[in-house]
Design a protein around this motif. Structure first.
Motif, short mmCIF file in Angstrom:
data_model
loop_
_atom_site.label_atom_id
_atom_site.label_comp_id
_atom_site.label_asym_id
_atom_site.label_seq_id
_atom_site.Cartn_x
_atom_site.Cartn_y
_atom_site.Cartn_z
N GLU A 173 17.05 17.09 0.86
CA GLU A 173 16.68 17.23 2.27
C GLU A 173 17.84 16.80 3.17
OE1 GLU A 173 14.12 18.45 5.24
OE2 GLU A 173 14.08 18.72 3.07
N ARG A 174 18.54 15.73 2.78
CA ARG A 174 19.69 15.31 3.56
C ARG A 174 20.77 16.39 3.58
NH1 ARG A 174 20.25 9.11 1.23
NH2 ARG A 174 18.56 8.19 2.48
N THR A 218 17.64 13.50 -1.33
CA THR A 218 19.04 13.93 -1.29
C THR A 218 19.16 15.39 -0.87
OG1 THR A 218 19.59 12.34 -3.03
CG2 THR A 218 21.15 14.14 -2.65
#
Length: 412
Positions: A195-196, A193
């Protein structure tokens, strides 16, 4: 040989425990009866039995041993029945050396499945059964038998209690292992999450700025296409340069997503930083916004993460000027001291984006700065226009600082 033994052990472990206990109890009963009939024909073993093994003795022997088949299902009842049958067997005058193993195994089972407060008192019936058999034997062996009986009962209970502790410890380890696995999965999901979010923030910063410049230049080129071809050609040149730069930035982001663990990182574009501030300023100037830059203090290298953060803050602020400020000028001020103070202001009249409105730019800016323990102040100036002030911590002068890059960024 080992390859054959291991599968056999695995198949044995899959068998119903009741079947295993029943088989063991049958073997124990058969062995006891075999010894009983053998002792009955041995004339040298006088003093151990006053009554030959008959149907009643066989029945008591079967009861003492076969009840072990239910030792895991009802350990206390099995121990009580086995001890009672053994005591009756010995009191009836049968050989005192028989039917002594079954109560020990029943005690082991109770100790392995109940806490000491319960299992320890149940050792007394087993000891009583063995002591009773010792008193019925030859007198010269009485005291050695009593000592041996006490030791064997203590050993059986100790082994059973140790097994219980081992089983409980294994259950705790299994529980902790499961919790650790769940925590690792949670951390992995949080990492994905985060990284997104970082990738989304990078995409916003890259696309929003460059596309704003392209849109403005395209509008200018269309407006003056017939009346001022030179200006139109300059706008188209700016569009081409900006498009090329945004493609480079997008390739850098995609390379981060595709990079393998064993890659050295060679061949990938470096992370942008304040060293590319001049290019950013020239691109915005070419879009028609005058930008003034001032630098105070001794310029020194910044950690790569802070350098990227400062660059993205300036980029976002200038993008907001292009989108919201209308006909305006912009001022960029960099102050190097114990902290890096970054100030971007404009004198436009357009509405400034807020975290409740346009929001994504300022939210991403605040998230970036918060990641490096900095502060952000943004708002309308009393004299008009909008101003953003960011402070970021810096290493002391002269200290070489090599921090790790923020997740999602390649090394510069």
């Amino acid at each position: 040989m080992r390859a054959k033994v291991l599968p056999s052990l695995r198949r044995l472990a899959e068998i119903d425990p009741f079947v295993v206990d029943l088989t063991f109890s049958v073997v124990a009963a058969g062995t006891t009866l075999a010894f009983g009939f053998a002792f009955a024909t041995d004339s040298g073993d006088l003093g151990h039995a006053q009554r030959p093994l008959d149907a009643v003795g066989v029945g008591l022997t079967l009861l003492t041993n076969l009840v072990l088949a239910w030792r895991r299902r009802a350990p206390l009842a099995v121990l009580a029945i086995s001890c009672a049958a053994a005591i009756v067997f010995h009191a009836a005058g049968y050989d005192s050396r028989l039917n002594e193993v079954a109560p020990l195994l029943a005690l082991y089972t109770v100790a392995s499945r109940r806490r000491p407060a319960v299992s320890l008192p149940w050792g007394l019936p087993v000891a009583a059964s063995w002591w009773h058999a010792s008193f019925l034997g030859p007198g010269e062996y009485l005291w050695p038998n009593l000592v041996q009986v006490s030791v064997m009962v203590a050993v059986a209970w100790t082994f059973g209690n140790s097994t219980r502790l081992l089983v409980e410890r294994n259950k705790q380890l299994a529980h902790l292992t499961e919790r650790l696995r769940q925590e690792q999965e949670d951390r992995a999901r949080r990492a994905v999450t985060e990284e997104r979010v970082r990738i989304a923030r990078e995409l916003h910063d890259v696309v929003a700025h460059h596309m704003s410049v392209i849109v403005i230049q395209a509008g200018l080129a269309r407006y003056v296409f017939g009346s001022d071809p030179a200006t139109a050609r300059g706008a188209l040149s700016t569009i081409a340069d900006t498009g090329s730069e945004v493609m480079g930035e997008m390739r850098r982001l995609l390379s981060v997503l595709r990079i393998d663990a064993d890659d050295e990182g060679d061949g990938y574009d470096s992370v942008p930083g304040l060293q590319r501030l001049d290019q950013l300023v020239e691109r915005v100037r070419s879009a028609g916004v005058p930008v003034h830059v001032s630098i105070t203090g001794s310029v020194r290298p910044l950690p790569s993460g802070i350098d990227l953060c400062a660059y993205r803050v300036v980029q976002e602020c200038l993008t907001n000027v292009l989108k919201h400020a209308g006909q305006a000028s912009a001022w960029i001020s960099l102050t190097y001291g114990r902290e890096l103070e970054l100030r971007v202001a404009d004198d436009g009249v357009g509405a400034a984006p807020t975290s409740q409105g346009d929001g994504h730019g300022l939210i991403g800016m605040r998230e970036r700065v918060k990641l490096y323990k900095g502060t952000v102040t943004a708002g309308v100036k009393p004299s008009g226009g909008f101003e953003v002030v960011v402070t970021l911590p810096m290493p002391p002068p002269g200290i070489v600082h090599q921090p790790s890059d923020p997740p999602g960024e390649p090394n510069a």
